[in-house]
Scaffold this motif. Structure first.
Motif, mmCIF file in Angstrom:
data_model
loop_
_atom_site.group_PDB
_atom_site.id
_atom_site.type_symbol
_atom_site.label_atom_id
_atom_site.label_comp_id
_atom_site.label_asym_id
_atom_site.label_seq_id
_atom_site.Cartn_x
_atom_site.Cartn_y
_atom_site.Cartn_z
ATOM 1 N N PRO A 62 0.816 -1.226 0.000
ATOM 2 C CA PRO A 62 0.000 0.000 0.000
ATOM 3 C C PRO A 62 0.848 1.274 0.000
ATOM 4 O O PRO A 62 0.546 2.229 -0.717
ATOM 5 N N ALA A 63 1.926 1.280 0.781
ATOM 6 C CA ALA A 63 2.794 2.456 0.829
ATOM 7 C C ALA A 63 3.583 2.609 -0.472
ATOM 8 O O ALA A 63 3.686 3.706 -1.041
ATOM 9 N N LEU A 64 4.140 1.503 -0.969
ATOM 10 C CA LEU A 64 4.940 1.578 -2.189
ATOM 11 C C LEU A 64 4.089 1.959 -3.398
ATOM 12 O O LEU A 64 4.538 2.709 -4.278
ATOM 13 N N LEU A 65 2.855 1.469 -3.454
ATOM 14 C CA LEU A 65 1.986 1.819 -4.584
ATOM 15 C C LEU A 65 1.576 3.286 -4.536
ATOM 16 O O LEU A 65 1.325 3.900 -5.578
ATOM 17 N N ALA A 66 1.516 3.857 -3.322
ATOM 18 C CA ALA A 66 1.292 5.295 -3.236
ATOM 19 C C ALA A 66 2.463 6.048 -3.855
ATOM 20 O O ALA A 66 2.275 7.034 -4.595
ATOM 21 N N LEU A 67 3.685 5.591 -3.586
ATOM 22 C CA LEU A 67 4.859 6.218 -4.191
ATOM 23 C C LEU A 67 4.885 5.978 -5.700
ATOM 24 O O LEU A 67 5.304 6.855 -6.467
ATOM 25 N N THR A 68 4.436 4.794 -6.132
ATOM 26 C CA THR A 68 4.334 4.515 -7.567
ATOM 27 C C THR A 68 3.391 5.500 -8.235
ATOM 28 O O THR A 68 3.661 6.018 -9.329
ATOM 29 N N THR A 69 2.264 5.765 -7.580
ATOM 30 C CA THR A 69 1.301 6.726 -8.124
ATOM 31 C C THR A 69 1.891 8.128 -8.162
ATOM 32 O O THR A 69 1.625 8.906 -9.085
ATOM 33 N N ALA A 70 2.717 8.468 -7.174
ATOM 34 C CA ALA A 70 3.404 9.762 -7.200
ATOM 35 C C ALA A 70 4.334 9.858 -8.408
ATOM 36 O O ALA A 70 4.398 10.903 -9.076
ATOM 37 N N VAL A 71 5.054 8.776 -8.712
ATOM 38 C CA VAL A 71 5.898 8.745 -9.909
ATOM 39 C C VAL A 71 5.045 8.901 -11.161
ATOM 40 O O VAL A 71 5.400 9.629 -12.098
ATOM 41 N N PHE A 72 3.901 8.209 -11.192
ATOM 42 C CA PHE A 72 2.967 8.303 -12.322
ATOM 43 C C PHE A 72 2.521 9.751 -12.527
ATOM 44 O O PHE A 72 2.535 10.275 -13.647
ATOM 45 N N VAL A 73 2.113 10.421 -11.439
ATOM 46 C CA VAL A 73 1.667 11.813 -11.527
ATOM 47 C C VAL A 73 2.800 12.701 -12.043
ATOM 48 O O VAL A 73 2.593 13.568 -12.909
ATOM 49 N N THR A 74 4.000 12.480 -11.530
ATOM 50 C CA THR A 74 5.152 13.278 -11.938
ATOM 51 C C THR A 74 5.445 13.104 -13.427
ATOM 52 O O THR A 74 5.616 14.079 -14.161
#
Length: 398
Positions: A18-30
């Protein structure tokens, strides 16, 4: 008690998805915020009453914002707690994309894009290190690989989807949707991503001294030249394919490239903790093989698709490999090293566009794959030579 110990050990070995996928989504947004204008330029230029070339500067201004601010902002916020810093970066994206969606003035739109680039500088300098701090040392490379999946997903799925939405509902809707994703992500991070402390003041060193840390300079050199080589070809791939009568297949070629990139990230994630050096060598050779095919057989559609697959296999895991390598080499100064990598990465992207344009004017589209091959020679030499520091045969702690 034995059962409890076993369960605890299993949790320690597992990834906090759950935490890592939040960071993945941050990379996606970036990544998607950076590249989204590429598919929306005609509509943006019409609405803002400027040429498509001027509208295209929305991508350039973003990269400039990142390149100019990544190092100083990383140094200024080194002591901030990681969650606070990540929330600040994502809030920056929400504000920038909102202003972009509602702006009727070219200058205001460019200012919003610059702000988005600043937020990206904060995020990119933070995300890989944050992911590493959420897991034990033997899983750090795999954690970074999970987070970096956001890049090919943004390029292979997000950009086409954003372009479709822009055509169907207007380009402003696409940017408004990015704001909505960023707002949801803010809640996700606040609830499910564990916090981590920033760097203690006594352990910080001037950014310039980070270059003296063994292994940092080779990784940064490889990053600069490898990204330059990739961008020279990627930025002009449509022009190159059109030169050989395959301009209509550009979308399919990029789809093959994107699919192979996802496979590459999976392979790198599975093996990076034990084989970072071998994977980096393989990545360089695969990109070189793709360039060789395009240099000699670009008139064969089948071999062009084969080249796209090799290219994706070589490139997809490269961000994970390079960010892991520079973090390993940087040690306690990993965040500063990451900021330098981000700056050089964006400089190489901007330089790739400029070098590619010069090559096109001087030698024509045929020069693109040959230039990639020339640039990859020093990359391979440095990776092979940096076997003690930079790209060691075995990662410390793996």
């Amino acid at each position: 008690m034995a059962t409890t110990d076993t369960t605890s050990a299993a949790r320690t070995r597992g990834l906090p998805l759950p935490a890592l996928l939040a960071l993945t989504t941050a990379v996606f947004v970036t990544s998607l915020t950076e590249t989204l204008p590429a598919g929306l330029l005609p509509a943006m230029s019409g609405d803002l009453a400027v040429s498509e070339a001027a509208a295209g500067q929305a991508v350039t201004v973003y990269a400039v914002g990142t390149a100019l601010t990544a190092i100083p902002l990383s140094a200024a916020t080194a002591g901030w707690r990681r969650k606070r810093l990540l929330l600040t970066a994502m809030a920056g994206f929400a504000v920038a994309n909102t202003v972009t969606a509602v702006s009727a003035h070219y200058a205001l739109t460019m200012a919003a894009r610059f702000l988005a680039g600043v937020a990206a500088g904060l995020a990119w300098a933070l995300l890989a290190g944050y992911a590493r701090r959420l897991v034990p040392a033997p899983l750090q490379g795999r954690a970074v690989a999970v987070v970096m999946t956001g890049v090919p997903v943004a390029l292979s799925v997000g950009v086409p989807a954003g372009t479709f939405l822009g055509g169907a509902l207007g380009w402003r809707t696409a940017f408004a949707l990015m704001t909505a994703v960023a707002v949801v992500l803010l809640g996700w991070i606040a609830l499910l991503v564990p916090d981590r402390p920033g760097q203690e003041p006594g352990r910080r060193v001037p950014t310039a001294r980070v270059l003296a840390v063994p292994g940092v300079a080779p990784v940064l050199f490889v990053t600069l030249v490898l990204v330059l080589a990739h961008t020279v070809l990627y930025a002009y791939i449509a022009t190159f394919l059109d030169r050989f009568g395959l301009g209509g297949a550009t979308d399919l070629v990029l789809l093959v490239f994107g699919g192979a990139s996802l496979v590459s990230i999976w392979v790198v994630g599975a093996h990076i903790d034990r084989r970072l050096r071998a994977l980096t060598v393989a990545s360089t050779l695969l990109i070189g093989g793709a360039a060789a095919l395009l240099a000699g057989f670009a008139d064969s559609q089948v071999l062009v698709y084969a080249a796209a697959a090799l290219w994706g296999l070589g490139w997809g895991g490269a961000p994970t490999l390079l960010q892991t390598a520079v973090a390993d080499a940087g040690g306690e100064q990993a965040d500063a090293a990451q900021a330098m990598l981000v700056t050089l990465w964006n400089a190489a992207m901007a330089g790739g566009g400029a070098v590619g344009g010069a090559l096109l004017g001087l030698f024509g589209a045929r020069a693109f794959p040959w230039s990639v091959l020339v640039l990859l020679l020093p990359v391979l030499a440095v990776v092979v030579g940096a076997r003690v520091h930079g790209f060691p045969a075995r990662r410390s702690g793996a």
